[in-house]
Design a protein around this motif. Structure first.
Motif, PDB file in Angstrom:
ATOM      1  N   ARG A   1      29.783  42.166  38.886  1.00  0.00           N
ATOM      2  CA  ARG A   1      30.775  41.946  39.243  1.00  0.00           C
ATOM      3  C   ARG A   1      31.593  41.168  38.752  1.00  0.00           C
ATOM      4  N   ALA A   2      30.854  40.339  39.390  1.00  0.00           N
ATOM      5  CA  ALA A   2      30.739  38.875  39.976  1.00  0.00           C
ATOM      6  C   ALA A   2      31.542  37.690  38.093  1.00  0.00           C
ATOM      7  N   GLN A   3      30.586  37.920  37.396  1.00  0.00           N
ATOM      8  CA  GLN A   3      30.974  38.082  35.663  1.00  0.00           C
ATOM      9  C   GLN A   3      32.242  38.672  35.343  1.00  0.00           C
TER      10      GLN A   3
ATOM     11  N   PHE B   1      39.618  38.119  47.263  1.00  0.00           N
ATOM     12  CA  PHE B   1      39.458  36.799  46.558  1.00  0.00           C
ATOM     13  C   PHE B   1      39.884  37.023  45.013  1.00  0.00           C
TER      14      PHE B   1
ATOM     15  N   ILE C   1      34.945  39.375  37.664  1.00  0.00           N
ATOM     16  CA  ILE C   1      35.826  38.824  38.577  1.00  0.00           C
ATOM     17  C   ILE C   1      36.044  37.034  37.329  1.00  0.00           C
ATOM     18  N   ASN C   2      35.271  35.991  37.679  1.00  0.00           N
ATOM     19  CA  ASN C   2      35.186  35.593  36.443  1.00  0.00           C
ATOM     20  C   ASN C   2      35.993  34.970  35.534  1.00  0.00           C
TER      21      ASN C   2
ATOM     22  N   LEU D   1      31.158  48.912  38.459  1.00  0.00           N
ATOM     23  CA  LEU D   1      29.766  48.261  38.340  1.00  0.00           C
ATOM     24  C   LEU D   1      29.037  47.682  39.039  1.00  0.00           C
ATOM     25  N   ASP D   2      27.432  46.792  38.571  1.00  0.00           N
ATOM     26  CA  ASP D   2      26.737  46.193  39.667  1.00  0.00           C
ATOM     27  C   ASP D   2      27.210  45.288  40.312  1.00  0.00           C
ATOM     28  N   VAL D   3      27.037  45.328  41.248  1.00  0.00           N
ATOM     29  CA  VAL D   3      26.764  43.259  42.834  1.00  0.00           C
ATOM     30  C   VAL D   3      27.082  42.310  41.009  1.00  0.00           C
ATOM     31  N   SER D   4      25.897  42.229  40.478  1.00  0.00           N
ATOM     32  CA  SER D   4      25.861  40.724  39.951  1.00  0.00           C
ATOM     33  C   SER D   4      26.665  40.847  38.727  1.00  0.00           C
TER      34      SER D   4
ATOM     35  N   GLU E   1      39.810  33.590  34.524  1.00  0.00           N
ATOM     36  CA  GLU E   1      39.914  33.389  34.080  1.00  0.00           C
ATOM     37  C   GLU E   1      40.540  32.812  32.588  1.00  0.00           C
TER      38      GLU E   1
ATOM     39  N   ASP F   1      38.743  47.691  47.650  1.00  0.00           N
ATOM     40  CA  ASP F   1      37.723  46.995  48.059  1.00  0.00           C
ATOM     41  C   ASP F   1      38.576  45.403  47.919  1.00  0.00           C
TER      42      ASP F   1
ATOM     43  N   SER G   1      37.034  43.274  50.141  1.00  0.00           N
ATOM     44  CA  SER G   1      36.700  41.755  49.943  1.00  0.00           C
ATOM     45  C   SER G   1      36.885  40.718  48.484  1.00  0.00           C
ATOM     46  N   VAL G   2      36.893  41.858  48.453  1.00  0.00           N
ATOM     47  CA  VAL G   2      37.607  41.429  46.378  1.00  0.00           C
ATOM     48  C   VAL G   2      38.820  40.835  45.840  1.00  0.00           C
TER      49      VAL G   2
END
Lengths: 306, 354
Positions: free
Chosen positions: A189-191, A219, A193-194, A184-187, A198, A213, A215-216
């Protein structure tokens, strides 16, 4: 980290071989670890290290050739009864890496998400099934109306959500996420992961998170196992591993994490792992507890260096 | 302290007001919206953006590799006194492609021919671009190139087939083929996305060495900000077919100005705080079938100004820098002061220590 350490998955001395007897290849070599209820356990290693194979063996896609896997104390590898098999299908689900490849292009989201329900006949009426599908879609942040669309109508992030919905609808307790955000794209990815975090909070899910990875992984995981050529070389709580790595391979992995800071990135020293340097016939590698909860596959030479 | 700035600023490739459109089932999509960019000799420029931002399309116009339904509507690309947008025939492109501007693709598994030994594949490139080299000499040179990209036992390896190499090794070979054309500009389209982290670091190191050795100009296309931080001298951030911010790497990372750059940086998991939510960009990129009004990022920007929805911002120079500029109304003297999100402060680095 949950305070009561209930073991959910116990992998004991697991080996997986590919190929016929004469030309067999050992992809996973006597691996043991435990995953506690409610935690996120990370499995890290380079491609070909066997991390995906372990995940696939737990969910019974690949047969094991040695060792034992138990889920809540019940053995789930090798020959098991039909009921146990069904239980595994329901309680353990998997999220795949590439949402572009893991969804059937020819079926609608409605079918993709409810396929698991169909195969286990896990619903009584058509209404109940549709209700379950729309709930699963809503849970991952999609609209129930999307169920009549085809996968190609969605973006990569939305497709990955469909993949997650398909796992959630079975009401699993344990989810194996195999590089769920690498494609997935960087932007986006965050969604994702969140969303995973949740869902874990609201449903008390346990994750096995397979990734390369770091770094992920840092987190989101509570504990990490580092795997190299089919063997686990280090296992500990995430922060301990990052702060006090012991095995040279872990150090190599850590040194390769890209940093978003140009100054740091330009002054960084790459650590390259050469297994030959540590090999010594008179000094075998032993799986040992270096400090409480921190295990590594070490010999005296590695310990002296650490 | 490493040298970031490029002291001799000789422009090798100059793009002016470029507009690229695609016709798709009778509709017109504007993929590149009036981009101007100068590429300097010997620098490495990273183009960052999410998928669909047009970063690959943009670089494909440099060597005539646009898909057949794409066309350049306006603008010029000047290289060596030639306007590349005027090139129509494949024959014209052959004098540029490879020999002047070469490309390394994302996936080393699919960009090599599985039926030919890697030595042969490198020889092909050498013979195509040097008419006076004999096949014997080419073979020898191929071995040198293989050694150049850090593969051991180059002579033996040159007789092997792609399937006998690992992913990282294959990417090295792809780079060797590109280098064998002796290019002035090397475009690397996501060169390490398909590779492991440890291998990624090695490949980036290799590209850096080659750049110094041959005084190459390298354009990296990537969505990985870690890669950018490692290799780029300058960074161009692309969004919806436009460069929204460009500057030297430290300027963009430590003193970002555009809200989109802020959003990209804050969504990095490296900057996240465990147990808390990671910053995520809301919404989706704009539909480029329609004309974009104002700042393309405004609908996804919670702090967008009113004017962002009305008028497209021009490039404002960032105060105190001659190299850093951004297309955002926030830099207008009349704009209210908006602080960058606190998360990106965690990147660290002292901007003033330039």
């Amino acid at each position: 980290m949950p305070s009561d350490k209930d073991v959910l998955i116990d992998v004991n001395n697991l080996s997986v071989d590919f190929g016929s007897k004469r030309k067999s290849f050992r992809a996973v070599d006597k691996v043991s670890f435990q995953i506690y209820k409610g935690e996120t356990f990370g499995l890290v290693g380079e491609s070909g290290s066997g991390k995906t194979t372990i995940g696939r063996t737990i969910i019974r896609i690949n047969p094991s050739s040695e060792g034992e896997i138990t889920f809540k104390g019940e053995r789930i590898n090798g020959k098991i009864s039909k009921e146990t098999d069904k239980m595994v299908t329901r309680k353990i689900q998997m999220i795949f890496q590439d949402p572009m490849a893991s969804l059937n292009e020819r079926s609608k989201v409605d079918y993709i998400v409810s396929e698991g329900l169909y195969s286990l006949k896990n619903f009584k009426t058509e209404e109940e099934r549709m209700e379950k599908v729309s709930k699963a879609l809503r849970d991952v942040g999609l609209l129930p109306e999307f169920s009549s669309r085809f996968p190609h109508e969605f973006s990569g992030g939305q497709r990955q959500r469909i993949g997650i919905a398909r796992a959630l609808i079975m009401e699993p307790e344990f989810i194996i996420a195999d590089e769920p955000i690498s494609a997935l794209d960087v932007s986006i990815r965050a969604q994702v992961i969140n969303l995973l975090a949740e869902l874990q909070k609201t449903r008390g899910l346990t994750y096995l998170f397979i990734a390369h990875d770091l770094s992920v992984v840092r987190f989101i995981t509570d504990r990490i196992a580092v795997i190299h050529k089919g063997k686990i070389v280090e296992l500990s709580e995430t922060e301990t591993l990052f702060k006090k790595p012991i095995h040279p391979y872990t150090k190599a992995l850590l040194s390769a994490i890209p940093s978003p800071s140009p100054d740091e990135e330009r002054n960084k020293k790459l650590f390259i792992y050469t297994p030959e340097k540590y090999y010594d016939p008179g000094d075998p590698f032993v799986w040992s507890e270096v400090e409480p909860g921190h295990y590594a596959l070490v010999n005296k030479k590695i310990l002296n260096e650490a | 302290m490493t040298e970031y700035a490029n002291t001799n600023k000789e422009v090798v490739l100059s793009i002016k007001d470029l507009v690229v459109k695609f016709s798709l089932r009778g509709r017109i999509l504007k993929a590149i919206r009036e981009i101007s960019l100068d590429l300097y000799r010997g620098e490495s420029l990273a183009i960052v953006g999410e998928s669909g931002s047009g970063k690959s399309v943009f670089t494909k116009t440099f060597n005539g590799m646009l898909d057949s339904n794409g066309f350049i509507e306006q603008g010029s690309i000047t290289y060596n006194g030639m306007d590349l947008t005027k090139f129509k025939k494949e024959k014209d492109w052959l004098q540029i492609r490879g020999g002047e501007i070469a490309m390394v693709f994302q996936d080393p598994m699919t960009s090599l021919n599985p039926l030919k030994t890697i030595g042969t594949q490198i020889c092909e490139a050498i013979l195509l671009h040097n008419k006076d080299v004999t096949p014997q000499q080419a073979k020898q040179k191929a071995v040198e190139y293989i050694a150049d990209v850090g593969i051991e036992e180059p002579l033996r390896r040159s007789n092997q087939f792609p399937h006998e190499f690992s992913g990282g090794m294959r990417q090295r070979i792809v780079i060797a083929i590109a280098m064998a054309c002796n290019p002035k500009i090397l475009i690397c389209d996501e060169p390490t996305t398909a590779l492991d982290v440890t291998i990624q670091a090695q490949i980036l190191g290799l590209l850096k060495d080659l750049k110094d050795k041959y005084n190459l100009t390298i354009v990296y296309i990537t969505h990985d900000l870690g890669v950018v931080a490692a290799v780029a001298d300058r960074v161009a951030v692309m969004y919806a077919g436009d460069i929204v911010e460009i500057g030297e790497v430290r300027e963009v990372f430590y003193n970002a100005q555009h809200p989109y750059t802020w959003a990209l940086l804050s969504s990095l998991p490296q900057l996240g705080v465990k147990g808390e939510k990671l910053f995520a960009i809301r919404g989706t990129p704009p539909n480029l079938f329609q004309e974009v009004r104002g700042d393309a990022f405004a609908p996804r920007n919670p702090n967008a100004l009113k004017i962002d929805f009305v008028e497209r911002p021009p490039y404002f120079p960032v105060p105190g820098s001659s190299t850093h500029k951004a297309r955002t109304w926030l830099l207008d003297p009349r704009a209210p002061k908006v602080e960058p999100p606190s998360a990106i402060k965690a990147i660290g680095g002292d901007y003033n220590a330039l």
